[in-house]
Motif scaffolding. Structure first.
Motif, PDB file in Angstrom:
ATOM      1  N   VAL A 193      71.160 -15.637-115.854  1.00 60.86           N
ATOM      2  CA  VAL A 193      72.000 -15.172-116.953  1.00 60.86           C
ATOM      3  C   VAL A 193      71.252 -14.076-117.702  1.00 60.86           C
ATOM      4  CG1 VAL A 193      73.148 -15.849-119.092  1.00 60.86           C
ATOM      5  CG2 VAL A 193      73.087 -17.434-117.147  1.00 60.86           C
ATOM      6  N   GLY A 194      71.898 -12.930-117.873  1.00 59.65           N
ATOM      7  CA  GLY A 194      71.269 -11.806-118.556  1.00 59.65           C
ATOM      8  C   GLY A 194      71.876 -11.556-119.923  1.00 59.65           C
ATOM      9  N   ALA A 195      71.039 -11.089-120.856  1.00 58.90           N
ATOM     10  CA  ALA A 195      71.499 -10.737-122.193  1.00 58.90           C
ATOM     11  C   ALA A 195      71.516  -9.214-122.337  1.00 58.90           C
ATOM     12  CB  ALA A 195      70.579 -11.361-123.250  1.00 58.90           C
ATOM     13  N   ARG A 196      72.119  -8.733-123.402  1.00 58.89           N
ATOM     14  CA  ARG A 196      72.255  -7.291-123.603  1.00 58.89           C
ATOM     15  C   ARG A 196      70.906  -6.597-123.773  1.00 58.89           C
ATOM     16  NH1 ARG A 196      77.168  -7.851-127.998  1.00 58.89           N
ATOM     17  NH2 ARG A 196      78.868  -8.231-126.494  1.00 58.89           N
ATOM     18  N   ASP A 197      69.928  -7.320-124.316  1.00 60.74           N
ATOM     19  CA  ASP A 197      68.625  -6.710-124.546  1.00 60.74           C
ATOM     20  C   ASP A 197      67.729  -6.736-123.314  1.00 60.74           C
ATOM     21  OD1 ASP A 197      67.949  -9.358-124.352  1.00 60.74           O
ATOM     22  OD2 ASP A 197      67.189  -9.560-126.404  1.00 60.74           O
ATOM     23  N   GLY A 198      68.276  -7.163-122.179  1.00 61.19           N
ATOM     24  CA  GLY A 198      67.515  -7.169-120.939  1.00 61.19           C
ATOM     25  C   GLY A 198      66.833  -8.483-120.615  1.00 61.19           C
ATOM     26  N   ARG A 199      66.794  -9.406-121.559  1.00 64.91           N
ATOM     27  CA  ARG A 199      66.196 -10.709-121.275  1.00 64.91           C
ATOM     28  C   ARG A 199      67.071 -11.506-120.312  1.00 64.91           C
ATOM     29  NH1 ARG A 199      65.398 -13.477-126.912  1.00 64.91           N
ATOM     30  NH2 ARG A 199      67.490 -12.567-127.129  1.00 64.91           N
ATOM     31  N   ALA A 200      66.450 -12.394-119.564  1.00 65.29           N
ATOM     32  CA  ALA A 200      67.196 -13.225-118.603  1.00 65.29           C
ATOM     33  C   ALA A 200      66.677 -14.651-118.646  1.00 65.29           C
ATOM     34  CB  ALA A 200      67.073 -12.655-117.192  1.00 65.29           C
ATOM     35  N   ARG A 201      67.542 -15.565-118.357  1.00 64.93           N
ATOM     36  CA  ARG A 201      67.158 -16.975-118.220  1.00 64.93           C
ATOM     37  C   ARG A 201      67.949 -17.568-117.075  1.00 64.93           C
ATOM     38  NH1 ARG A 201      70.553 -20.844-121.738  1.00 64.93           N
ATOM     39  NH2 ARG A 201      72.372 -19.606-122.369  1.00 64.93           N
ATOM     40  N   GLN A 202      67.580 -18.773-116.680  1.00 61.42           N
ATOM     41  CA  GLN A 202      68.237 -19.398-115.543  1.00 61.42           C
ATOM     42  C   GLN A 202      68.813 -20.756-115.925  1.00 61.42           C
ATOM     43  OE1 GLN A 202      64.870 -19.176-112.821  1.00 61.42           O
ATOM     44  NE2 GLN A 202      65.828 -17.478-111.734  1.00 61.42           N
ATOM     45  N   LEU A 203      69.989 -21.025-115.405  1.00 71.67           N
ATOM     46  CA  LEU A 203      70.652 -22.303-115.559  1.00 71.67           C
ATOM     47  C   LEU A 203      70.934 -22.874-114.174  1.00 71.67           C
ATOM     48  CD1 LEU A 203      73.281 -21.327-118.303  1.00 71.67           C
ATOM     49  CD2 LEU A 203      71.070 -22.456-118.664  1.00 71.67           C
ATOM     50  N   VAL A 204      71.260 -24.150-114.122  1.00 66.32           N
ATOM     51  CA  VAL A 204      71.630 -24.785-112.860  1.00 66.32           C
ATOM     52  C   VAL A 204      73.007 -25.419-113.011  1.00 66.32           C
ATOM     53  CG1 VAL A 204      71.107 -26.641-111.217  1.00 66.32           C
ATOM     54  CG2 VAL A 204      69.266 -25.189-112.103  1.00 66.32           C
ATOM     55  N   LEU A 205      73.878 -25.137-112.054  1.00 65.78           N
ATOM     56  CA  LEU A 205      75.239 -25.695-112.019  1.00 65.78           C
ATOM     57  C   LEU A 205      75.301 -26.741-110.913  1.00 65.78           C
ATOM     58  CD1 LEU A 205      78.264 -25.598-112.862  1.00 65.78           C
ATOM     59  CD2 LEU A 205      78.558 -23.815-111.117  1.00 65.78           C
ATOM     60  N   ARG A 206      75.661 -27.951-111.293  1.00 64.87           N
ATOM     61  CA  ARG A 206      75.759 -29.067-110.346  1.00 64.87           C
ATOM     62  C   ARG A 206      77.232 -29.429-110.207  1.00 64.87           C
ATOM     63  NH1 ARG A 206      72.376 -33.367-108.523  1.00 64.87           N
ATOM     64  NH2 ARG A 206      73.200 -35.470-108.752  1.00 64.87           N
ATOM     65  N   HIS A 232      67.357 -24.661-116.263  1.00 68.57           N
ATOM     66  CA  HIS A 232      66.586 -24.639-115.025  1.00 68.57           C
ATOM     67  C   HIS A 232      65.150 -25.068-115.298  1.00 68.57           C
ATOM     68  CE1 HIS A 232      63.981 -22.537-112.013  1.00 68.57           C
ATOM     69  NE2 HIS A 232      64.865 -23.075-111.201  1.00 68.57           N
ATOM     70  N   VAL A 233      64.658 -25.990-114.483  1.00 73.81           N
ATOM     71  CA  VAL A 233      63.267 -26.436-114.596  1.00 73.81           C
ATOM     72  C   VAL A 233      62.465 -25.756-113.493  1.00 73.81           C
ATOM     73  CG1 VAL A 233      61.718 -28.419-114.561  1.00 73.81           C
ATOM     74  CG2 VAL A 233      64.005 -28.655-115.524  1.00 73.81           C
ATOM     75  N   PRO A 234      61.395 -25.065-113.817  1.00 70.50           N
ATOM     76  CA  PRO A 234      60.617 -24.374-112.781  1.00 70.50           C
ATOM     77  C   PRO A 234      59.883 -25.352-111.891  1.00 70.50           C
ATOM     78  CG  PRO A 234      59.468 -24.279-114.879  1.00 70.50           C
ATOM     79  CD  PRO A 234      60.821 -24.879-115.161  1.00 70.50           C
ATOM     80  N   SER A 267      61.677 -36.176-125.309  1.00 66.26           N
ATOM     81  CA  SER A 267      60.921 -37.368-124.911  1.00 66.26           C
ATOM     82  C   SER A 267      59.567 -37.050-124.289  1.00 66.26           C
ATOM     83  CB  SER A 267      61.740 -38.195-123.912  1.00 66.26           C
ATOM     84  OG  SER A 267      61.840 -37.494-122.665  1.00 66.26           O
ATOM     85  N   GLY A 268      59.379 -35.802-123.866  1.00 70.41           N
ATOM     86  CA  GLY A 268      58.158 -35.457-123.147  1.00 70.41           C
ATOM     87  C   GLY A 268      58.319 -35.539-121.646  1.00 70.41           C
ATOM     88  N   VAL A 269      59.383 -36.200-121.174  1.00 68.41           N
ATOM     89  CA  VAL A 269      59.673 -36.220-119.738  1.00 68.41           C
ATOM     90  C   VAL A 269      60.250 -34.854-119.360  1.00 68.41           C
ATOM     91  CG1 VAL A 269      61.082 -37.282-117.927  1.00 68.41           C
ATOM     92  CG2 VAL A 269      60.074 -38.704-119.710  1.00 68.41           C
ATOM     93  N   PRO A 270      59.704 -34.182-118.339  1.00 66.16           N
ATOM     94  CA  PRO A 270      60.149 -32.815-118.018  1.00 66.16           C
ATOM     95  C   PRO A 270      61.476 -32.772-117.269  1.00 66.16           C
ATOM     96  CG  PRO A 270      58.473 -33.498-116.460  1.00 66.16           C
ATOM     97  CD  PRO A 270      58.581 -34.607-117.473  1.00 66.16           C
ATOM     98  N   ALA A 271      62.533 -33.131-117.967  1.00 74.97           N
ATOM     99  CA  ALA A 271      63.881 -33.126-117.385  1.00 74.97           C
ATOM    100  C   ALA A 271      64.622 -31.878-117.833  1.00 74.97           C
ATOM    101  CB  ALA A 271      64.641 -34.374-117.826  1.00 74.97           C
ATOM    102  N   PRO A 272      65.667 -31.469-117.108  1.00 80.08           N
ATOM    103  CA  PRO A 272      66.488 -30.345-117.566  1.00 80.08           C
ATOM    104  C   PRO A 272      67.143 -30.665-118.905  1.00 80.08           C
ATOM    105  CG  PRO A 272      66.963 -30.906-115.275  1.00 80.08           C
ATOM    106  CD  PRO A 272      66.125 -32.013-115.820  1.00 80.08           C
ATOM    107  N   GLY A 273      67.522 -29.623-119.625  1.00 84.55           N
ATOM    108  CA  GLY A 273      68.279 -29.812-120.850  1.00 84.55           C
ATOM    109  C   GLY A 273      69.763 -29.687-120.570  1.00 84.55           C
ATOM    110  N   LEU A 274      70.560 -30.529-121.178  1.00 86.09           N
ATOM    111  CA  LEU A 274      72.006 -30.482-120.977  1.00 86.09           C
ATOM    112  C   LEU A 274      72.602 -29.297-121.731  1.00 86.09           C
ATOM    113  CD1 LEU A 274      74.644 -31.844-119.955  1.00 86.09           C
ATOM    114  CD2 LEU A 274      74.689 -33.086-122.133  1.00 86.09           C
ATOM    115  N   VAL A 275      73.416 -28.502-121.022  1.00 85.08           N
ATOM    116  CA  VAL A 275      74.156 -27.402-121.644  1.00 85.08           C
ATOM    117  C   VAL A 275      75.613 -27.804-121.839  1.00 85.08           C
ATOM    118  CG1 VAL A 275      74.901 -24.997-121.400  1.00 85.08           C
ATOM    119  CG2 VAL A 275      72.596 -25.672-120.668  1.00 85.08           C
ATOM    120  N   ALA A 276      76.252 -28.312-120.786  1.00 85.43           N
ATOM    121  CA  ALA A 276      77.654 -28.727-120.875  1.00 85.43           C
ATOM    122  C   ALA A 276      77.989 -29.605-119.681  1.00 85.43           C
ATOM    123  CB  ALA A 276      78.578 -27.511-120.910  1.00 85.43           C
TER     124      ALA A 276
END
Length: 313
Positions: free
Chosen positions: A48-61, A112-114, A86-95
């Motif tokens: 996912v890209g933003a107008r300022d050029g930054r990008a991030r990643q999501l996962v669709l299941r 997205h978890v690397p 919790s400290g457990v390295p799980a994905p964060g819920l978006v929707a």
């Protein structure tokens, strides 16, 4: 099971609209990538890209033609919400759209978890303590609202005895799970913690993420340990499955005190694997472990069940 996996990266139109509504203002999807290795769900990584050029990643299941998809996605969404902070390295819920009200099929969007899955034999001795420590941390989570009770996944009448197996040994193992389940102190369970659902850094030594929380539930720590142990036994050999329970205790985890109770849970999950040898081993072969034919995996399962009966029976 999925009967119509979409192997393209294309996101279906209704789902694309739904995802877009949950992006930040000015963001858009700039690329998609199919993630392989799952058994029941389609997985796509969205950049996912933003107008300022930054990008991030999501996962669709996405679950396609899966009978219990709504239940699984609701449970996973609940687990991801519970694990936030919790400290457990799980994905964060978006929707989540568990009932496919907005999407073509039940879907969940998460961060997205690397990391990468590591299924090879090299380095397994070092990964086992890391897996054990991670499972101890998961069991230490104390949810305000408990998830639903665990599902055993097998019964004495549904076990599939491998052709290569010693019928007497398997008969004795099946008799073990005919008895009532032992009493236990409940814990928060991942319920499918195994190498395919754990991500490591590039060195393969540090866990960066734990994924696939659709079976999260409440039950005995022994059951989660047993599930990971049998996966290790089938992937790397029976001795590694036996080693995992000890590693869990060395990491501070607590298992059933009586050998008979440990045997019940260990055997119960091992026998459950007898019904899914082909399903479980196929993704491993696709990931490069081509030597893990159905016959090889059956032989390892037989050897592991035999070892359990000898050491705990």
């Amino acid at each position: 099971m999925v009967t119509d996996h979409d192997q393209t990266g294309t996101v279906r139109p209704l789902t694309l609209d739904w995802v877009s509504r949950h992006l930040e203002v000015g963001e858009r999807i700039i690329s998609t990538e199919v993630l392989h290795g799952g058994i029941t769900a389609e997985m796509r990584k969205l950049t996912v890209g933003a107008r300022d050029g930054r990008a991030r990643q999501l996962v669709l299941r996405t679950f396609v033609d899966v009978e219990f998809a709504a239940d699984w996605l609701s449970r996973e969404a609940g687990a991801l919400s519970l694990l936030a902070g919790s400290g457990v390295p799980a994905p964060g819920l978006v929707a989540v759209d568990a009932a496919a009200v907005h999407c073509e099929y039940p879907s969940l969007l998460m961060t997205h978890v690397p990391g990468r899955t590591v299924l090879g034999n090299e380095g397994v001795e070092a990964r086992i303590p890391a897996l054990a420590r991670q499972l101890v941390a998961i069991h230490a989570v104390r949810p305000v609202e408990r998830p639903r009770e665990y599902v055993a996944l097998t019964t004495a009448d549904t076990v599939v005895v491998p052709r290569v197996a010693d019928a007497a040994v398997w008969g004795a193992a099946i008799d073990v799970i005919r008895t009532p389940a032992p009493a236990y102190e409940g814990r928060f369970l991942h319920r499918d913690l195994q190498p395919g659902n754990v991500l490591f850094d590039e060195s393969g030594g540090r866990i960066t993420g734990v994924v696939d929380w659709a079976a999260a539930s409440w039950g005995p720590a022994d059951l989660d340990v047993a599930h990971c142990a049998v996966s290790l036994a089938l992937l790397h050999g029976p001795m590694w499955g036996l080693r995992f329970a000890a590693a869990y205790e060395e990491a501070g985890g607590v298992l059933a005190a009586a050998k008979s109770e440990r045997l019940y849970w260990q055997v119960r999950d091992a026998l459950a694997s007898s019904e899914e040898v082909q399903v479980v081993s196929q993704p491993w072969r696709e990931a490069g472990r081509t030597e893990l034919t159905t016959r090889v995996v059956e032989e390892r399962l037989d050897a592991y069940v035999t070892a359990l009966m000898e050491t705990l029976g």
